[in-house]
Design a protein around this motif. Structure first.
Motif, short mmCIF file in Angstrom:
data_model
loop_
_atom_site.label_atom_id
_atom_site.label_comp_id
_atom_site.label_asym_id
_atom_site.label_seq_id
_atom_site.Cartn_x
_atom_site.Cartn_y
_atom_site.Cartn_z
N MET A 183 2.31 -6.59 12.14
CA MET A 183 2.88 -5.65 11.17
C MET A 183 1.84 -5.21 10.14
O MET A 183 1.81 -4.03 9.74
CB MET A 183 4.08 -6.30 10.46
CG MET A 183 5.20 -6.70 11.41
SD MET A 183 5.76 -5.31 12.44
CE MET A 183 6.58 -6.17 13.78
N VAL A 184 0.98 -6.12 9.72
CA VAL A 184 -0.09 -5.76 8.78
C VAL A 184 -1.06 -4.78 9.43
O VAL A 184 -1.46 -3.77 8.83
CB VAL A 184 -0.83 -7.03 8.31
CG1 VAL A 184 -2.09 -6.66 7.54
CG2 VAL A 184 0.08 -7.90 7.46
N SER A 185 -1.42 -5.07 10.67
CA SER A 185 -2.34 -4.21 11.40
C SER A 185 -1.75 -2.83 11.64
O SER A 185 -2.42 -1.80 11.47
CB SER A 185 -2.70 -4.87 12.74
OG SER A 185 -3.57 -4.07 13.49
N ALA A 186 -0.47 -2.79 12.02
CA ALA A 186 0.20 -1.50 12.23
C ALA A 186 0.28 -0.72 10.92
O ALA A 186 0.09 0.51 10.89
CB ALA A 186 1.60 -1.73 12.79
N SER A 187 0.54 -1.42 9.82
CA SER A 187 0.63 -0.77 8.52
C SER A 187 -0.73 -0.23 8.09
O SER A 187 -0.81 0.83 7.44
CB SER A 187 1.15 -1.76 7.47
OG SER A 187 2.46 -2.18 7.79
N LEU A 188 -1.80 -0.92 8.43
CA LEU A 188 -3.15 -0.44 8.14
C LEU A 188 -3.40 0.90 8.83
O LEU A 188 -3.88 1.86 8.21
CB LEU A 188 -4.17 -1.48 8.60
CG LEU A 188 -5.64 -1.01 8.62
CD1 LEU A 188 -6.12 -0.67 7.23
CD2 LEU A 188 -6.52 -2.07 9.27
N ILE A 189 -3.06 0.96 10.10
CA ILE A 189 -3.26 2.21 10.86
C ILE A 189 -2.41 3.33 10.26
O ILE A 189 -2.88 4.45 10.05
CB ILE A 189 -2.90 2.00 12.34
CG1 ILE A 189 -3.83 0.96 12.97
CG2 ILE A 189 -3.02 3.33 13.11
CD1 ILE A 189 -3.39 0.51 14.36
N ALA A 190 -1.13 3.01 9.97
CA ALA A 190 -0.22 4.02 9.41
C ALA A 190 -0.72 4.52 8.06
O ALA A 190 -0.62 5.71 7.75
CB ALA A 190 1.19 3.43 9.29
N ALA A 191 -1.26 3.60 7.23
CA ALA A 191 -1.77 4.00 5.92
C ALA A 191 -2.98 4.92 6.06
O ALA A 191 -3.11 5.92 5.34
CB ALA A 191 -2.13 2.76 5.10
N CYS A 192 -3.85 4.59 7.00
CA CYS A 192 -5.05 5.41 7.21
C CYS A 192 -4.70 6.82 7.67
O CYS A 192 -5.23 7.81 7.16
CB CYS A 192 -5.98 4.74 8.22
SG CYS A 192 -6.81 3.27 7.59
N VAL A 193 -3.81 6.92 8.64
CA VAL A 193 -3.45 8.25 9.16
C VAL A 193 -2.59 9.01 8.15
O VAL A 193 -2.37 10.22 8.30
CB VAL A 193 -2.73 8.17 10.52
CG1 VAL A 193 -3.62 7.53 11.57
CG2 VAL A 193 -1.41 7.41 10.41
N GLY A 194 -2.13 8.32 7.10
CA GLY A 194 -1.39 8.99 6.05
C GLY A 194 -2.28 9.68 5.02
O GLY A 194 -1.76 10.34 4.10
N GLU A 195 -3.58 9.52 5.16
CA GLU A 195 -4.53 10.21 4.27
C GLU A 195 -4.33 11.72 4.36
O GLU A 195 -4.42 12.30 5.45
CB GLU A 195 -5.96 9.83 4.64
CG GLU A 195 -7.05 10.67 4.00
CD GLU A 195 -7.05 10.58 2.48
OE1 GLU A 195 -7.01 11.64 1.83
OE2 GLU A 195 -7.06 9.44 1.96
#
Length: 284
Positions: A183-195
Motif C-alpha cells: 500500500m505504501v509503494s502503491a501510494s508512492l506511485i499514485a503520489a508521483c503521477v499526481g504531480e
C-alpha cells in the motif's frame, strides 16, 4: 505418503517438485487439462486430473488456489475424504481462512510458505523454492497436535524455517512487512503521477533509478493480490497503515519546524533497526 495438491501454479507446482523429490507420491488437480499434462511432463506430479475426487485416497492435501477460492474448494473436498486426511492451505492471510475452514474440516491446519517469484503458472514452478524460506503454521486450540507435527515435518523437509503462531499474530506480522509495503509503494506511485506540472513529472520519470525501482516494485505488482490483502487482512492492515501515517506526520512536523536534530535521530535509529528485518544481526 500420498499427497494431493490443488492448484498447480508457482507454489503448488514447486511443492510438487520438492515433495516428490522427498519420496512422496503426488496427485495434482488443476482446472485445465493442459496444466495437468504439463505438470506430468515436467515431473511436478505423479498423477494429475481436473477431477477433485481423484484425491480420495491421499493422506494430506495442499490447497494452493487463490485466497478467494480456498474455502469453496474445501467444501468440494469434504464429502469424499477419510476424516484422518490432513488439509492445509498456502494463503498469505490466515485469520479469515482458518475461521472459514476449521468448521468445515476438523483436521484443517493453516499454513503459509513465504516464498515466491513474480512469475505465475505451471511453467514458473521450480525446485528448492522453499529452501531457507519461512513457513508459518497457524494452528488454533482445536487443531490436532499430530497434524501440526506432520505439517511441520513436511515443511522442514523442504528446507524451510518453520514458525508456529496463531492466525491473528501471523496476520499482524505480515501486515507490517508485506501488506503495508504494498500500500505504501502503491501510494508512492499514485503520489508521483499526481504531480500537476507535466515538465516535472516527465523529468522525474526519466531520472527514476534504483531507489525508485526498489521502493515502487511491490506497488506496481498484481492488483488482485493487493486487493485480497486489504479485504482479507483489513484489521491488521489498517493497524499498520495508521501507525505508518502517524510516523509520516512526525516526519512532516520535523521538516516543517526545521527540527533537524530530531530528524537525524530518527534516521540514525532506522539505520540501526533495519538489519533484523533483512536477516542481519538483531539490535536491542
Amino acid at each position: 505418503m500420498k499427497i494431493g495438491i490443488i492448484g498447480l501454479g508457482l507454489i503448488g507446482g514447486s511443492l510438487g517438485f520438492d515433495l516428490r523429490n522427498c519420496g512422496h507420491i503426488i496427485y495434482g488437480v488443476s482446472r485445465k487439462e493442459s496444466t495437468c499434462q504439463r505438470a506430468i511432463e515436467r515431473e511436478v506430479v505423479d498423477h494429475a486430473s481436473i477431477n477433485i475426487n481423484s484425491l480420495s485416497t491421499v493422506d494430506l492435501i495442499f490447497i494452493c488456489t487463490p485466497i478467494t477460492l480456498i474455502s469453496s474448494t474445501l467444501k468440494q473436498l469434504t464429502s469424499n475424504l477419510r476424516p484422518e486426511v490432513i488439509i492445509t492451505d498456502v494463503g498469505s492471510v490466515k485469520t479469515a481462512i482458518v475461521k472459514e475452514c476449521e468448521p468445515l474440516w476438523s483436521n484443517f491446519v493453516g499454513g503459509h510458505p513465504m516464498a515466491g517469484t513474480a512469475e505465475q503458472g505451471i511453467e514458473a514452478a521450480q525446485k528448492n523454492l522453499f529452501k531457507a524460506a519461512p513457513y508459518v503454521i497457524t494452528p488454533t486450540e482445536n487443531t490436532p497436535k499430530n497434524s501440526i507435527k506432520i505439517l511441520e515435518q513436511l515443511a522442514q523437509s523442504l528446507g524451510s524455517k518453520v514458525y508456529t503462531c496463531s492466525p491473528e499474530i501471523h496476520d499482524q506480522a505480515v501486515a507490517w512487512i508485506s501488506h503495508l509495503p504494498v500500500m505504501v509503494s502503491a501510494s508512492l506511485i499514485a503520489a508521483c503521477v499526481g504531480e500537476k506540472e507535466k515538465t516535472v513529472l516527465n523529468l522525474a520519470q526519466q531520472l527514476a533509478s534504483s531507489g525508485f525501482k526498489d521502493t515502487s516494485r511491490v506497488g506496481g505488482g498484481n492488483p488482485e493480490l493487493g486487493l485480497m490483502m486489504a479485504q482479507y487482512n483489513k484489521t491488521g492492515l489498517l493497524h499498520s497503515l495508521q501507525g505508518y501515517r502517524q510516523q509520516l506526520d512526525e516526519v512532516i512536523e520535523y521538516i516543517n519546524r526545521e527540527e533537524w536534530d530530531s530528524l537525524e535521530q530518527l534516521l540514525m535509529m532506522t539505520q540501526k533497526k533495519r538489519p533484523p528485518f533483512i536477516g542481519g544481526q538483531k539490535n536491542s
